[in-house]
Design an enzyme around this catalytic site. Structure first.
Site, mmCIF file in Angstrom:
data_model
loop_
_atom_site.group_PDB
_atom_site.id
_atom_site.type_symbol
_atom_site.label_atom_id
_atom_site.label_comp_id
_atom_site.label_asym_id
_atom_site.label_seq_id
_atom_site.Cartn_x
_atom_site.Cartn_y
_atom_site.Cartn_z
ATOM 1 N N VAL A 1 0.905 -1.230 0.007
ATOM 2 C CA VAL A 1 -0.173 -0.020 0.005
ATOM 3 C C VAL A 1 0.827 1.509 -0.042
ATOM 4 C CG1 VAL A 1 -2.018 -0.844 1.215
ATOM 5 C CG2 VAL A 1 -0.161 -0.013 2.327
ATOM 6 N N ARG B 1 11.256 7.463 7.484
ATOM 7 C CA ARG B 1 9.751 7.891 8.050
ATOM 8 C C ARG B 1 9.383 7.137 9.257
ATOM 9 N NH1 ARG B 1 5.328 9.426 3.370
ATOM 10 N NH2 ARG B 1 3.608 8.632 4.555
ATOM 11 N N TYR C 1 9.145 8.434 13.863
ATOM 12 C CA TYR C 1 8.196 8.223 14.813
ATOM 13 C C TYR C 1 8.673 7.363 15.983
ATOM 14 C CZ TYR C 1 4.436 9.756 11.590
ATOM 15 O OH TYR C 1 3.580 10.710 10.958
ATOM 16 N N ARG D 1 -25.152 -17.974 -7.075
ATOM 17 C CA ARG D 1 -26.449 -18.694 -6.873
ATOM 18 C C ARG D 1 -26.563 -20.136 -7.343
ATOM 19 N NH1 ARG D 1 -30.030 -14.580 -10.038
ATOM 20 N NH2 ARG D 1 -31.815 -15.586 -9.152
ATOM 21 N N HIS D 2 -27.496 -20.711 -6.814
ATOM 22 C CA HIS D 2 -27.981 -21.930 -7.171
ATOM 23 C C HIS D 2 -28.104 -22.027 -8.781
ATOM 24 C CE1 HIS D 2 -31.655 -20.310 -7.797
ATOM 25 N NE2 HIS D 2 -31.564 -19.688 -6.768
ATOM 26 N N SER E 1 -33.536 -22.878 -11.249
ATOM 27 C CA SER E 1 -34.722 -23.602 -10.552
ATOM 28 C C SER E 1 -35.911 -23.812 -11.582
ATOM 29 C CB SER E 1 -34.945 -23.379 -9.324
ATOM 30 O OG SER E 1 -35.830 -22.059 -9.436
ATOM 31 N N ASN F 1 -37.818 -20.684 -11.201
ATOM 32 C CA ASN F 1 -37.086 -19.586 -11.951
ATOM 33 C C ASN F 1 -37.680 -19.602 -13.533
ATOM 34 O OD1 ASN F 1 -33.561 -20.056 -10.484
ATOM 35 N ND2 ASN F 1 -35.069 -18.335 -10.134
ATOM 36 N N GLY G 1 -39.058 -17.320 -4.720
ATOM 37 C CA GLY G 1 -39.116 -17.961 -3.402
ATOM 38 C C GLY G 1 -39.390 -19.508 -3.530
ATOM 39 N N ARG H 1 -32.597 -26.172 -3.779
ATOM 40 C CA ARG H 1 -31.734 -25.849 -5.152
ATOM 41 C C ARG H 1 -30.182 -25.590 -4.954
ATOM 42 N NH1 ARG H 1 -35.509 -22.102 -3.488
ATOM 43 N NH2 ARG H 1 -35.261 -19.732 -3.693
ATOM 44 N N GLU I 1 -33.239 -17.900 1.071
ATOM 45 C CA GLU I 1 -33.507 -16.735 0.161
ATOM 46 C C GLU I 1 -34.394 -15.921 0.991
ATOM 47 O OE1 GLU I 1 -32.927 -14.667 -1.302
ATOM 48 O OE2 GLU I 1 -33.348 -14.804 -3.482
ATOM 49 N N TYR J 1 -44.173 -11.679 -10.438
ATOM 50 C CA TYR J 1 -44.179 -10.391 -10.034
ATOM 51 C C TYR J 1 -45.513 -10.077 -10.555
ATOM 52 C CZ TYR J 1 -39.626 -10.372 -8.269
ATOM 53 O OH TYR J 1 -38.479 -10.426 -7.485
ATOM 54 N N ALA K 1 -46.028 -1.362 -5.166
ATOM 55 C CA ALA K 1 -45.498 -0.224 -5.281
ATOM 56 C C ALA K 1 -44.565 0.361 -4.460
ATOM 57 C CB ALA K 1 -46.683 0.774 -5.409
ATOM 58 N N HIS L 1 -28.407 -17.491 -2.853
ATOM 59 C CA HIS L 1 -29.569 -16.846 -3.529
ATOM 60 C C HIS L 1 -29.404 -15.501 -3.971
ATOM 61 C CE1 HIS L 1 -31.840 -20.631 -2.145
ATOM 62 N NE2 HIS L 1 -30.951 -20.492 -1.374
ATOM 63 N N GLN L 2 -30.181 -15.100 -4.888
ATOM 64 C CA GLN L 2 -30.120 -13.685 -5.433
ATOM 65 C C GLN L 2 -30.126 -12.429 -4.265
ATOM 66 O OE1 GLN L 2 -31.377 -11.634 -9.313
ATOM 67 N NE2 GLN L 2 -33.259 -11.652 -8.017
#
Lengths: 428, 529
Positions: free
Chosen positions: A171, A193, A197, A255-256, A259, A262, A268, A305, A325, A336, A348, A390-391
């Site tokens: 660094v 340096r 100190y 992720r798995h 599925s 999916n 879920g 999964r 999940e 959805y 919403a 999972h996501q």
């Protein structure tokens, strides 16, 4: 007086009291009160002892668990004030001009600390500087007292020349201070340096500093001295610092495999892998083989999964329920579209504040972070690990490693059939 | 492989792909019936039952206490053991003093502990060896994972012997030293736990105190504290100084040692009281429905008011109040007019698909689940829900914070309260789901000596009884510690026997004949079970 009525916050689904239709005063807190008064963490140690590494990592962890934290690196203030760094001579103990500027920078940083903690709702400020004299630490402690902050010192002590040399390479050589130097020149200057100190270095002392709250980290975590831990947040900080290490390793997140749900666009549930998901599992096995990883640990959730995916690897794995999940509550196994149809308000609200939004009878990303904290702690302890999850879970873990704030977390890209390989480097 | 003509080429390609790993059965899994854990079908030894998280301990560990008498070694040993067992790590204390009391029936005086008392030294050494033999048995043959060796272990020689013993047997060693020079603390300890020791059964307090102080002196000359800077720098240890003011930690080796250090750093010995109670009776309680998020019934509201009065009467300094995030606990807390903190981790056990059902409904709609739960209530996980075992994992941060705090009132739920209570009263996984935690009753817990005193205070507001006893016929499965494969076939339930059903109907008839009587808990025994 009659008990106040409760109303359920539509976003977070938490019950809050209200008086005459208005939210009542904040007598209801959520979760452990992590910090009553703000906390000032003060780093202590010679250059190249890992203070900035610890500051940044600790800050990242505290922010992830929901404690607003910010670091204040005095070296950065110095670089802003003294546009061009010439040599180690700036740091000579008898360089009055240098001393004046350095003190000025420390005070400017403390001023910003005060603004952050007292005016900007910060909970923890990490004051990253050498702070190697008792006099300097007393100044800071008094500052803390005057402003009603608790002060906690974190000292890093290390005499192993190999560790110090490695730090410098990692660094310091890349620091803006040495942008026009060769590596050898930079190393030589930096060693001088450090010498500047050494003579005035007063380590935290068992007797002289017995009333202070602090942790002394020795030899990169071989041993620790902990004195007067005062509250919950200090206890968590100590636990975290005692679990991190600097041994090189890689963390693999994925992720798995795809599925059955999916494929149907449903969230879920506990479905098995689709045909393509099984293909992914086999490819993952091949990928892991090719990586040739020493002592790889494999973790899955307790959902079918991820376990099916791990099964293809032919190595032992551990199932963690906390890697499951996010619980979508009443929306489990819906598409959805169906959610939008059946629960338009919920749909919403989720878009309004995806991090804090809790599914009815389910969870929020905020809940996920809390349940994943032991996973993060154990990941810090471990070396090479593959986490098949999972996501939403993967987004939370990724946000921790990449220091992403709550607003961005729920939108991080974690596609199926993609492995993210994380390797610690420098400060990140 | 679809067509025979292409199969030869396919096989060739696949043979290349196989390389270094063996393609197992194509990811077929079965879900275990009680814990709902997905396991592979090929009868490989399944995960040990307790592994629902990180492998907490691989090789067994011997924790070695170090310190002069009256430094809190036994207090720490017992408390730590209680914590580790509660989080699912089989742990046992081996107190050498107890072995000595077995060997030397009557304790005469501190002379026994004098360093020049050769006869006694021989006996004491033999006791230590006997205890170590039992440690070995526990860790190698009784499925123990952690043994706490509780003795002074104040010399390097003794510690060296233990290290050799551990090395021979492949055990990890972790030292816990308690160092305290504050005479007030030492005197308090002696009064709390030594004066009532079997050793001083026939003494008055003054004589006992005097003898014990001389006993401590016997150790002082030969005491070699742990020296992590030099002599003991390779050892894994924690030095607890002045009852937790300061800690020195060296070479933590693994996860469980890290958890032990964290726990030790959070406990304290300040006197304080913990109050546990459930929310007031809820609307769902009245209907016999489990779970959900209902509000308080009228009687529940009365309880909240009574709780407020009770808390006031307790006259406590700085009481913290914690609730879950379910409405009924928050409503209860509201009556107290004190600030309170809501913890999602304190929410009632998630009954998954059985949420908001009555036990009758469950028995009707999920008869197999209903039976399984009675068979192994601690490990049983509701479909898409939780088990008591899951609860313990989620409540661990609550326990840790309770240890840090002083006076706290926790307003929670039946299963949650059972888990917390099991921690404080050192109840096993087997007993936990059947602990009695009735509505409208406050349990007051006060730390005393090596344990917890519990006082049950009913606030005298009527409520339904939500407790279900352990059914007599429910078969207790084999010792969970021994069972490795959780997909063990279960015995089939007994066939229905008519007379039982009749008596159920009788019971119902009697209840409805009495108008206005409190609805009794629905009988929970399955016919024939």
């Amino acid at each position: 007086p009659p008990a106040r009525e409760l109303t359920q916050n539509p976003l977070q689904k938490t019950w809050e009291p209200y008086d005459n239709g208005l939210p009542a005063g904040h007598s209801a807190q959520r979760g452990v009160c992590m910090t009553n008064c703000p906390t000032l963490i003060v780093m202590v140690g010679l250059p190249a002892r890992g203070k900035t590494y610890i500051s940044k990592k600790l800050t990242r962890y505290l922010n992830w668990i929901g404690v607003p934290t910010k670091e204040f690196n005095v070296g950065q203030y110095r670089r802003d004030l003294v546009k061009k760094y010439k040599s180690f001579e700036f740091f000579l103990p008898d360089n009055e001009e240098g001393l004046k500027i350095r003190k000025q920078c420390a005070l400017a940083a403390l001023n910003d600390v005060r603004q952050y903690l007292s005016e900007e709702n910060g909970h923890v400020a990490v004051f990253d500087a050498t702070n190697t004299t008792r006099e300097r630490r007393e100044t800071i402690y008094k500052f803390g007292e005057e402003n009603g902050y608790k002060t906690f010192f974190v000292e890093s002590v290390c005499v192993d020349p190999e560790v110090i040399a490695a730090n410098i390479v990692q660094v310091k050589l890349g620091s803006p201070d040495y942008v026009n130097c060769s590596n050898d020149e930079a190393t030589e200057d930096f060693m001088k340096r450090i010498e500047c100190y050494k003579n005035s270095y007063e380590t935290l002392d068992e007797t002289l500093d017995k009333d202070l709250s602090y942790i002394k980290i020795m030899d990169v975590g071989r041993s620790y001295l902990v004195n007067r831990v005062m509250d919950h947040i200090q206890s968590r900080i100590v636990y975290y610092l005692m679990n991190i290490h600097v041994t090189p390793r890689s963390i693999y997140l994925c992720r798995h495999g795809e599925s059955e749900l999916n494929l149907k666009g449903r969230i879920g549930g506990d479905p098995g892998l689709s045909v393509r998901g099984k293909e992914f599992a086999k490819s993952l096995a091949q990928f892991i083989n090719e990586q040739n990883i020493k002592d790889l640990k494999v973790w899955t959730s307790q959902m079918k999964r991820t376990i099916q995916t791990a099964e293809a690897l032919g190595v032992p794995y551990e199932q963690w329920k906390v890697l499951n999940e996010i619980d979508a509550g009443v929306c489990e196994e819906m598409t959805y579209e169906e959610i939008q149809e059946n629960y338009p308000l919920e749909f919403a609200l989720r878009d309004q504040d995806k991090y804090r939004y809790r599914y009815p009878k389910g969870e929020s990303y905020e809940d996920l972070v809390q349940r994943l904290e032991p996973v993060i702690m154990e990941l810090e302890r471990q070396e090479n690990v593959l986490v098949i999850c999972h996501q939403a879970v993967m987004r939370c873990l990724l946000a921790y490693f990449l220091d992403k704030p709550a607003e961005q977390l729920p939108y991080l890209k974690c596609p199926l059939h993609t492995v993210l390989k994380l390797t610690p480097v420098a400060y990140g | 492989f679809s067509s025979p003509s292409s199969s030869r080429t396919r096989i060739k390609v696949d043979a290349e792909r196989k390389k270094t790993f063996v393609l197992k059965m194509p990811m077929e899994l079965t879900q275990s019936r009680i814990q709902k854990i997905w396991l592979p079908n090929d009868n490989r030894p399944a995960l040990p039952r307790r592994s629902c998280g990180p492998q907490l301990a691989n090789s067994p560990t011997v924790i070695v206490m170090v310190g002069l008498p009256a430094r809190g070694k036994t207090y720490i040993s017992k408390k730590l053991t209680r914590y580790l067992n509660w989080i699912g790590v089989p742990t046992k204390v081996f107190n050498v003093g107890e072995y000595r009391r077995e060997a030397v029936k009557h304790y005469s005086s501190y002379d026994f502990f004098r360093p020049d008392n050769e006869e006694a030294m021989k006996v004491r050494r033999q006791c230590a060896l006997a205890a170590l033999r039992d440690v070995k048995l526990y860790l190698t043959e009784e499925a123990g994972q952690i043994a706490v060796f509780d003795a002074t272990n104040t010399t390097r020689e003794r510690r060296g012997m233990i290290l050799n013993f551990a090395k021979e047997n492949g055990f990890k060693v972790f030292f816990i030293e308690s160092v305290c020079n504050d005479p007030t603390v030492v005197a308090t300890n002696v009064m709390e736990v030594k004066l009532s020791s079997p050793d001083y059964r026939d003494c008055n307090s003054t004589d006992a105190m005097e003898d014990f102080m001389k006993r401590i002196n016997c150790y002082q000359a030969s005491y070699q504290p742990l020296d992590p800077d030099d002599y003991d720098r390779e050892l894994s240890l924690i030095k607890v100084i002045d009852v937790g003011r300061r800690f020195l930690v060296n070479r933590v080796q693994d996860h469980i040692q890290s958890r032990i250090v964290y726990y030790l750093m959070n406990i304290h010995v300040q006197p304080r009281t913990i109050y546990l109670c459930r929310h007031g009776e809820s609307e769902f309680n009245l209907k016999g429905k489990i779970g959900g998020d209902s509000g308080l019934s009228n009687r529940g509201k009365k309880f909240a008011v009574a709780l407020n009065k009770f808390v006031e009467e307790q006259n406590l300094k700085d009481l913290k109040v914690w609730t879950s995030q379910l409405k009924r606990t928050i409503q209860t807390a509201e009556a107290l007019q004190l600030p309170y903190e809501q913890w999602k981790a304190l929410n009632e056990i998630d009954a998954g698909v059985c949420e908001e059902m009555t036990y009758e409904d469950i028995r009707e709609q999920h008869p197999e689940e209903f039976a399984l739960r009675d068979q192994d209530k601690y490990y049983y996980r509701y479909p898409s829900g939780e088990s008591y075992q899951d609860l313990v994992q989620r409540l661990e941060p609550v326990i840790m914070e309770l240890e840090r705090q002083e006076n706290v009132l926790v307003i929670c739920h039946q299963a949650v309260m059972r888990c917390l209570l099991a921690y404080f009263l050192d109840k096993s996984a087997d007993e936990m789901p059947y602990l009695k935690c009735p509505l409208h009753t406050v349990l007051k817990l006060t730390p005393v000596a090596y344990g917890c005193r519990v006082e049950s205070i009913s606030l005298n507001i009527e409520a339904v009884n939500t407790h279900r006893e352990r059914p007599e016929e429910a078969k207790k499965g084999p010792n969970p510690l021994m069972r490795r494969n959780s997909v063990t076939p279960l015995a089939s339930p007994e066939p229905t026997k008519k007379p039982r059903i009749n008596s159920f109907e009788e019971h119902v008839a009697v209840s409805s004949a009495l108008p206005g009587c409190v609805p009794q808990e629905v009988p929970t025994q399955m016919p024939g079970q």
